[in-house]
Design a protein around this motif. Structure first.
Motif, PDB file in Angstrom:
ATOM      1  N   TRP A  34       0.809  -1.221   0.000  1.00  0.00           N
ATOM      2  CA  TRP A  34       0.000   0.000   0.000  1.00  0.00           C
ATOM      3  C   TRP A  34       0.843   1.272   0.000  1.00  0.00           C
ATOM      4  O   TRP A  34       0.602   2.189  -0.782  1.00  0.00           O
ATOM      5  CB  TRP A  34      -0.968  -0.009   1.182  1.00  0.00           C
ATOM      6  N   LEU A  35       1.842   1.353   0.853  1.00  0.00           N
ATOM      7  CA  LEU A  35       2.627   2.592   0.930  1.00  0.00           C
ATOM      8  C   LEU A  35       3.410   2.831  -0.355  1.00  0.00           C
ATOM      9  O   LEU A  35       3.469   3.957  -0.854  1.00  0.00           O
ATOM     10  CB  LEU A  35       3.559   2.553   2.143  1.00  0.00           C
ATOM     11  N   VAL A  36       4.012   1.782  -0.894  1.00  0.00           N
ATOM     12  CA  VAL A  36       4.770   1.924  -2.145  1.00  0.00           C
ATOM     13  C   VAL A  36       3.858   2.397  -3.263  1.00  0.00           C
ATOM     14  O   VAL A  36       4.170   3.354  -3.996  1.00  0.00           O
ATOM     15  CB  VAL A  36       5.421   0.578  -2.538  1.00  0.00           C
ATOM     16  N   GLU A  37       2.716   1.729  -3.421  1.00  0.00           N
ATOM     17  CA  GLU A  37       1.816   2.064  -4.521  1.00  0.00           C
ATOM     18  C   GLU A  37       1.181   3.434  -4.320  1.00  0.00           C
ATOM     19  O   GLU A  37       0.969   4.176  -5.290  1.00  0.00           O
ATOM     20  CB  GLU A  37       0.727   0.984  -4.658  1.00  0.00           C
ATOM     21  N   GLY A  38       0.872   3.782  -3.073  1.00  0.00           N
ATOM     22  CA  GLY A  38       0.286   5.083  -2.804  1.00  0.00           C
ATOM     23  C   GLY A  38       1.232   6.224  -3.141  1.00  0.00           C
ATOM     24  O   GLY A  38       0.838   7.214  -3.765  1.00  0.00           O
TER      25      GLY A  38
END
Length: 253
Positions: free
Chosen positions: A104-108
């Motif tokens: 989630w953090l990478v893609e966000g």
């Protein structure tokens, strides 16, 4: 000092053992973001935390997290107080009894970076919301630009969960209102979605990312529904303005 790409804030109140899976998921997501080359600041906000919860989060296992002691007693006020104090150009949140997918953090971050390069002001959300424990359900979020999105749906319910990732300036421009559940006013994230849309912030979804939302027997969400709380009356939702909301044209007079 090197630029911090993201600050992740975990808000804590009265959770203890259920925080174990939460913090494990957060650590994995932070590690994945750092492996991708992003600088991440990790913060635990102990907001009027119980003694048991405070003791739980002062274990050495969490010493790699910054601990901030807060006395707000309100999710929105905690966010409003912390955003100006932390270092990230983006801010993400996680409640201490929920989880999110490792990517989630990478893609966000990648999604918001791409939006910024196109000159867009964007707020990112996970694609899938899986609700578990007291209730079992699966919700699928859609981009604000999707043909499946309509601003009229906001008359019925919020389109986006309070877990989001946004540039710092989004929170500074549109601070959260406080809850007033005894008087039937709640759903800060719902109002945040409305007000940010009206100011030209685009709500976007990161594909293949998930938030796991624990629905406990008693929580602020449960209390809000039991009291039939409402989102505050905002001019953006007036019948002659709402159609333009997603185009940033439903702003205040």
């Amino acid at each position: 000092m090197a630029e911090v790409d993201l600050t992740l804030i975990v808000t804590v109140h009265d959770e203890t053992l259920v925080c174990g899976p939460t913090m494990r998921s957060a650590d994995l997501a932070v590690a994945a973001a750092r492996d991708a080359g992003y600088a991440v600041q990790a913060v635990v906000a102990l907001d009027k935390a119980t003694d048991e919860t405070t003791a739980y989060f002062h274990q050495p296992a969490f010493d790699h997290w910054e601990r901030r002691v807060m006395g707000e007693g309100d999710l929105g006020r905690v966010r409003n107080a912390l955003v100006p104090e932390v270092d990230g150009r983006y801010i993400a949140f996680l409640d201490a009894d929920d989880l999110f997918s490792e990517n989630w953090l990478v893609e966000g971050i990648a999604l918001l970076d791409a939006a910024g390069e196109r000159g867009e002001r964007a707020i990112a959300h996970p694609e899938v919301n899986m609700i578990f424990d007291g209730v079992r359900a699966v919700l699928h979020n859609v981009d604000q630009d999707s043909p499946l999105f309509t601003p009229y749906f906001l008359y019925l319910r919020n389109c986006y969960d309070s877990l989001c990732m946004a540039p710092r300036e989004a929170h500074l421009e549109v601070p959260y209102v406080h809850r007033d559940i005894p008087n039937g006013l709640s759903f800060q994230d719902w109002q945040f979605a409305i007000e940010t849309m009206s100011r030209g912030w685009k709500h976007v979804v990161a594909p293949d990312t998930i938030i796991f939302k624990r629905r406990r027997d008693y929580s602020l969400m449960v209390e809000s529904k039991q009291r039939r709380s409402l989102v505050r009356s905002v001019p953006e939702m007036l019948i002659d303005r709402v159609r333009d909301l997603a185009r940033g044209g439903g702003g205040r007079a």
